[in-house]
Write a protein that holds these residues in place. Structure first.
Motif, PDB file in Angstrom:
ATOM      1  N   VAL A   1     -16.284 -12.527  -7.527  1.00  0.00           N
ATOM      2  CA  VAL A   1     -15.166 -12.103  -8.388  1.00  0.00           C
ATOM      3  C   VAL A   1     -14.209 -11.204  -7.609  1.00  0.00           C
ATOM      4  O   VAL A   1     -14.645 -10.345  -6.829  1.00  0.00           O
ATOM      5  CB  VAL A   1     -15.701 -11.384  -9.658  1.00  0.00           C
ATOM      6  N   LYS A   2     -12.927 -11.405  -7.838  1.00  0.00           N
ATOM      7  CA  LYS A   2     -11.906 -10.685  -7.055  1.00  0.00           C
ATOM      8  C   LYS A   2     -12.027  -9.169  -7.252  1.00  0.00           C
ATOM      9  O   LYS A   2     -12.133  -8.678  -8.374  1.00  0.00           O
ATOM     10  CB  LYS A   2     -10.516 -11.152  -7.506  1.00  0.00           C
ATOM     11  N   GLY A   3     -12.017  -8.468  -6.128  1.00  0.00           N
ATOM     12  CA  GLY A   3     -12.029  -7.006  -6.159  1.00  0.00           C
ATOM     13  C   GLY A   3     -13.424  -6.418  -6.197  1.00  0.00           C
ATOM     14  O   GLY A   3     -13.573  -5.197  -6.145  1.00  0.00           O
ATOM     15  N   PHE A   4     -14.463  -7.256  -6.304  1.00  0.00           N
ATOM     16  CA  PHE A   4     -15.830  -6.711  -6.388  1.00  0.00           C
ATOM     17  C   PHE A   4     -16.279  -6.217  -5.019  1.00  0.00           C
ATOM     18  O   PHE A   4     -16.258  -6.963  -4.039  1.00  0.00           O
ATOM     19  CB  PHE A   4     -16.804  -7.771  -6.911  1.00  0.00           C
ATOM     20  N   ASP A   5     -16.670  -4.957  -4.952  1.00  0.00           N
ATOM     21  CA  ASP A   5     -17.167  -4.359  -3.705  1.00  0.00           C
ATOM     22  C   ASP A   5     -18.555  -3.814  -4.032  1.00  0.00           C
ATOM     23  O   ASP A   5     -18.689  -2.737  -4.631  1.00  0.00           O
ATOM     24  CB  ASP A   5     -16.181  -3.243  -3.287  1.00  0.00           C
ATOM     25  N   GLY A   6     -19.566  -4.631  -3.679  1.00  0.00           N
ATOM     26  CA  GLY A   6     -20.946  -4.348  -4.087  1.00  0.00           C
ATOM     27  C   GLY A   6     -21.400  -2.917  -3.852  1.00  0.00           C
ATOM     28  O   GLY A   6     -21.883  -2.253  -4.773  1.00  0.00           O
ATOM     29  N   SER A   7     -21.199  -2.405  -2.621  1.00  0.00           N
ATOM     30  CA  SER A   7     -21.771  -1.082  -2.346  1.00  0.00           C
ATOM     31  C   SER A   7     -21.000   0.010  -3.088  1.00  0.00           C
ATOM     32  O   SER A   7     -21.599   0.953  -3.619  1.00  0.00           O
ATOM     33  CB  SER A   7     -21.856  -0.809  -0.842  1.00  0.00           C
ATOM     34  N   ALA A   8     -19.665  -0.115  -3.141  1.00  0.00           N
ATOM     35  CA  ALA A   8     -18.877   0.895  -3.868  1.00  0.00           C
ATOM     36  C   ALA A   8     -19.228   0.857  -5.361  1.00  0.00           C
ATOM     37  O   ALA A   8     -19.319   1.892  -6.029  1.00  0.00           O
ATOM     38  CB  ALA A   8     -17.383   0.640  -3.674  1.00  0.00           C
ATOM     39  N   PHE A   9     -19.456  -0.352  -5.875  1.00  0.00           N
ATOM     40  CA  PHE A   9     -19.790  -0.545  -7.296  1.00  0.00           C
ATOM     41  C   PHE A   9     -21.149   0.113  -7.606  1.00  0.00           C
ATOM     42  O   PHE A   9     -21.281   0.857  -8.577  1.00  0.00           O
ATOM     43  CB  PHE A   9     -19.833  -2.052  -7.574  1.00  0.00           C
ATOM     44  N   LEU A  10     -22.113  -0.114  -6.726  1.00  0.00           N
ATOM     45  CA  LEU A  10     -23.444   0.481  -6.938  1.00  0.00           C
ATOM     46  C   LEU A  10     -23.366   2.001  -6.841  1.00  0.00           C
ATOM     47  O   LEU A  10     -23.961   2.721  -7.639  1.00  0.00           O
ATOM     48  CB  LEU A  10     -24.432  -0.054  -5.898  1.00  0.00           C
ATOM     49  N   GLN A  11     -22.581   2.448  -5.881  1.00  0.00           N
ATOM     50  CA  GLN A  11     -22.484   3.894  -5.661  1.00  0.00           C
ATOM     51  C   GLN A  11     -21.854   4.594  -6.868  1.00  0.00           C
ATOM     52  O   GLN A  11     -22.329   5.643  -7.315  1.00  0.00           O
ATOM     53  CB  GLN A  11     -21.655   4.144  -4.407  1.00  0.00           C
ATOM     54  N   VAL A  12     -20.793   4.002  -7.416  1.00  0.00           N
ATOM     55  CA  VAL A  12     -20.107   4.648  -8.535  1.00  0.00           C
ATOM     56  C   VAL A  12     -21.004   4.649  -9.789  1.00  0.00           C
ATOM     57  O   VAL A  12     -20.920   5.547 -10.627  1.00  0.00           O
ATOM     58  CB  VAL A  12     -18.711   4.004  -8.769  1.00  0.00           C
ATOM     59  N   HIS A  13     -21.894   3.669  -9.865  1.00  0.00           N
ATOM     60  CA  HIS A  13     -22.833   3.666 -10.994  1.00  0.00           C
ATOM     61  C   HIS A  13     -23.962   4.670 -10.775  1.00  0.00           C
ATOM     62  O   HIS A  13     -24.489   5.232 -11.728  1.00  0.00           O
ATOM     63  CB  HIS A  13     -23.385   2.258 -11.240  1.00  0.00           C
ATOM     64  N   ALA A  14     -24.314   4.880  -9.505  1.00  0.00           N
ATOM     65  CA  ALA A  14     -25.409   5.815  -9.203  1.00  0.00           C
ATOM     66  C   ALA A  14     -24.943   7.269  -9.279  1.00  0.00           C
ATOM     67  O   ALA A  14     -25.744   8.169  -9.479  1.00  0.00           O
ATOM     68  CB  ALA A  14     -25.967   5.524  -7.818  1.00  0.00           C
ATOM     69  N   SER A  15     -23.626   7.478  -9.159  1.00  0.00           N
ATOM     70  CA  SER A  15     -23.111   8.851  -9.035  1.00  0.00           C
ATOM     71  C   SER A  15     -23.283   9.680 -10.311  1.00  0.00           C
ATOM     72  O   SER A  15     -23.277  10.900 -10.255  1.00  0.00           O
ATOM     73  CB  SER A  15     -21.624   8.815  -8.680  1.00  0.00           C
ATOM     74  N   GLY A  16     -23.404   9.005 -11.440  1.00  0.00           N
ATOM     75  CA  GLY A  16     -23.534   9.723 -12.721  1.00  0.00           C
ATOM     76  C   GLY A  16     -22.217  10.346 -13.157  1.00  0.00           C
ATOM     77  O   GLY A  16     -22.155  11.076 -14.145  1.00  0.00           O
ATOM     78  N   GLN A  17     -21.154  10.052 -12.433  1.00  0.00           N
ATOM     79  CA  GLN A  17     -19.838  10.619 -12.757  1.00  0.00           C
ATOM     80  C   GLN A  17     -19.351  10.088 -14.118  1.00  0.00           C
ATOM     81  O   GLN A  17     -19.496   8.912 -14.424  1.00  0.00           O
ATOM     82  CB  GLN A  17     -18.854  10.196 -11.664  1.00  0.00           C
ATOM     83  N   GLN A  18     -18.816  10.993 -14.940  1.00  0.00           N
ATOM     84  CA  GLN A  18     -18.297  10.587 -16.261  1.00  0.00           C
ATOM     85  C   GLN A  18     -16.822  10.973 -16.331  1.00  0.00           C
ATOM     86  O   GLN A  18     -16.453  12.065 -15.924  1.00  0.00           O
ATOM     87  CB  GLN A  18     -19.037  11.331 -17.374  1.00  0.00           C
ATOM     88  N   VAL A  19     -16.018  10.085 -16.835  1.00  0.00           N
ATOM     89  CA  VAL A  19     -14.593  10.407 -17.000  1.00  0.00           C
ATOM     90  C   VAL A  19     -14.345  10.660 -18.484  1.00  0.00           C
ATOM     91  O   VAL A  19     -14.686   9.830 -19.322  1.00  0.00           O
ATOM     92  CB  VAL A  19     -13.701   9.218 -16.543  1.00  0.00           C
ATOM     93  N   THR A  20     -13.784  11.830 -18.789  1.00  0.00           N
ATOM     94  CA  THR A  20     -13.403  12.102 -20.186  1.00  0.00           C
ATOM     95  C   THR A  20     -11.892  12.003 -20.264  1.00  0.00           C
ATOM     96  O   THR A  20     -11.183  12.640 -19.483  1.00  0.00           O
ATOM     97  CB  THR A  20     -13.846  13.521 -20.599  1.00  0.00           C
ATOM     98  N   SER A  21     -11.406  11.203 -21.183  1.00  0.00           N
ATOM     99  CA  SER A  21      -9.958  11.043 -21.264  1.00  0.00           C
ATOM    100  C   SER A  21      -9.489  11.063 -22.718  1.00  0.00           C
ATOM    101  O   SER A  21     -10.229  10.668 -23.634  1.00  0.00           O
ATOM    102  CB  SER A  21      -9.526   9.764 -20.563  1.00  0.00           C
ATOM    103  N   VAL A  22      -8.272  11.539 -22.893  1.00  0.00           N
ATOM    104  CA  VAL A  22      -7.709  11.691 -24.240  1.00  0.00           C
ATOM    105  C   VAL A  22      -6.279  11.158 -24.243  1.00  0.00           C
ATOM    106  O   VAL A  22      -5.629  11.087 -23.203  1.00  0.00           O
ATOM    107  CB  VAL A  22      -7.673  13.181 -24.668  1.00  0.00           C
TER     108      VAL A  22
END
Ligand code: SAM
Length: 454
Positions: free
Chosen positions: A14-35
């Motif tokens: 799929v276009k734009g899929f970067d496996g390692s960056a994708f796994l890393q961002v899921h592992a980071s536990g980072q949460q975005v709060t937006s309003v």
């Protein structure tokens, strides 16, 4: 967080899929709060004290959208309950670009938000369309439609109808809508970072089922879109079967034209198969897909004959209502003793939709006539049509929370009668002062149940 292997391997092409960056961002536990701010009520993010200082970053694709560095307690922010803003996932706010770039938002539009609960996109659409436009905000599941209704009331606008219909019920409204937003139910992989539990429900089989359901939903509503009307389709799934494949199915099956959007490359959004992908390793937001298509094979105009059957209140009723709200440009309907205000130029459409759909809410519920007096509704308190002469009581934070908990206020009040309770000038609801006691009219079902956790 362990992501399903079958998901990862299906995304490889799929276009734009970067496996390692994708796994890393899921592992980071980072949460975005937006309003996203409600421009009917506030214009500047600095007007909301709970967001703190220097902790917000504007979302590039949404004029009034902001990411917050920390997540405040929205439950204990009275301005959240006043409808001054909506807590919404940042990528989803891209709907704004889709609407601005494909529709004439200064025109009088008829818009359907088909899968609308809990109301993120509906409240956003309401902020974008002109006041002469109408929005049908629909949700098929009744309990979710109730939450949608509460959020629409809190937003305070009068040009929205909340319905709870199955998509196939719209097939009778031939060529009626200028814009249809279908934020379809999906397999939900785009939100795994927020809701890791959902990973257990994911399967390739469910992706296939979701994709079939998305086709059914779109086929059901296609006839209600005007010729040259715009369909905005979105999901929070990464799977091509629910995203690009649906776009090509629509283009093929219904001779729909894909509408390209102009997007600055620095936004990090990936154009793919006629739509736009949001990868969480490239944008500050969750996984999301959106595509816009124009209908090319429909009727030019709606064949529906509109009958204007709305009635104005009689003189006595008008005088009662006039004390509470700004009546100019409003049409009134009575449902037993309950009075609703609709935008005058849209009254015939409101009637037509009321007759043809399962209506849960329309315009602004003003209140109930009881022995020649109006018992004002909570919706009126949160609306933009309140009579400025109504007496207001400004509360501090502690008392505003007590009010929202339906507890006794720690403040003395003078005078009797209905008063509008406000925090930082924004109405929260009604109280009725009876001399020896004060009745709190904040709706029981909306009250804050938690005691503050410090
Ligand atoms: N647009 C919403 C927002 O921004 O807040 C989120 C919508 S959510 C992605 C999809 C919605 O579709 C859910 O509220 C769900 O109840 C509804 N839904 C489920 N099955 C459906 C169906 N068969 N037809 C239409 N809507 C359906």
């Amino acid at each position: 967080m362990r992501l399903p292997d079958e998901l990862l391997s299906s995304l490889a092409p799929v276009k734009g899929f970067d496996g390692s960056a994708f796994l890393q961002v899921h592992a980071s536990g980072q949460q975005v709060t937006s309003v996203r701010l409600n421009t009917l009520k506030i214009n500047e993010v600095s007007e909301v004290p709970s967001f703190g200082r220097d902790v917000r970053e504007a979302i590039p694709w949404c004029d009034k959208g902001y990411c917050l560095d920390t997540r405040p307690s929205f439950t204990f922010d009275p301005l959240f309950h006043a409808g001054c803003y909506y807590v919404q996932e940042a990528s989803s706010m891209f709907l704004e670009q889709a609407m601005k770039q494909t529709a004439d938002l200064s025109a009088s539009l008829k818009v359907l938000d088909l899968c609308a609960a809990p109301g993120g996109k509906s409240t956003h659409i309401q902020s974008l369309i002109s006041k002469d436009s109408l929005l049908v905000s629909n949700e098929v599941i009744r309990s979710r439609a109730q939450v949608l209704k509460d959020n629409i009331i809190k937003w305070g606008a009068g040009n929205v109808l909340v319905t709870h219909n199955d998509p196939k019920d719209f097939s009778g409204l031939e060529s009626y809508f200028d814009v249809i937003v279908a934020d379809a139910p999906c397999s939900g992989s785009g939100l795994f970072r927020r809701d890791p539990e959902a990973i257990h429900e994911w399967s390739l089989n469910n992706v296939t089922l979701c994709s079939r359901r998305q086709q059914r939903i779109l086929a059901d509503i296609w006839s209600s879109l005007k010729n040259d009307g715009v369909l905005i389709y979105s999901t929070c799934s990464y799977s091509k079967e629910e995203d690009e494949d649906i776009v090509s199915w629509l283009a093929h099956e219904f001779a729909a034209e894909v509408i390209p959007l102009a997007i600055p490359p620095e936004w990090g959004i990936i154009a793919s198969g006629g739509g736009y992908r949001f990868w969480p390793d490239k944008v500050r937001g969750e996984g999301f897909f959106l595509a816009c298509l124009r209908k090319k094979n429909g009727e030019k105009t709606s064949v529906i004959k509109l009958k204007n059957k709305a009635r104005q209140p009689d003189k006595k009723e008008a005088a009662i209502v006039d004390k509470w709200m700004l009546c100019a440009g409003k049409y009134f309907t009575r449902h037993q003793d309950q009075i609703y205000a609709w935008p005058e130029p849209l009254a015939a459409d409101f009637h037509f939709l009321q007759e043809n759909l399962k209506l849960m809410y329309s315009g602004i519920f003003i209140g109930e006539l009881v022995r020649d007096k109006l018992v004002p509704s909570h919706a009126l308190a949160l609306s933009t049509v309140l009579q400025p002469a109504i007496e207001r009581v400004e509360l501090d934070h502690e008392n505003a929370i007590l009010y929202l908990q339906r507890k006794e206020l720690k403040t003395s009040l003078t005078g009797r009668g209905w008063k509008l309770v406000c925090y930082k000038g924004h109405p929260l609801g009604w109280i009725n002062a009876l001399g020896n006691r004060v009745n709190n009219y904040y709706p029981k079902e909306l009250r804050i149940l938690k005691d503050r956790v410090q």
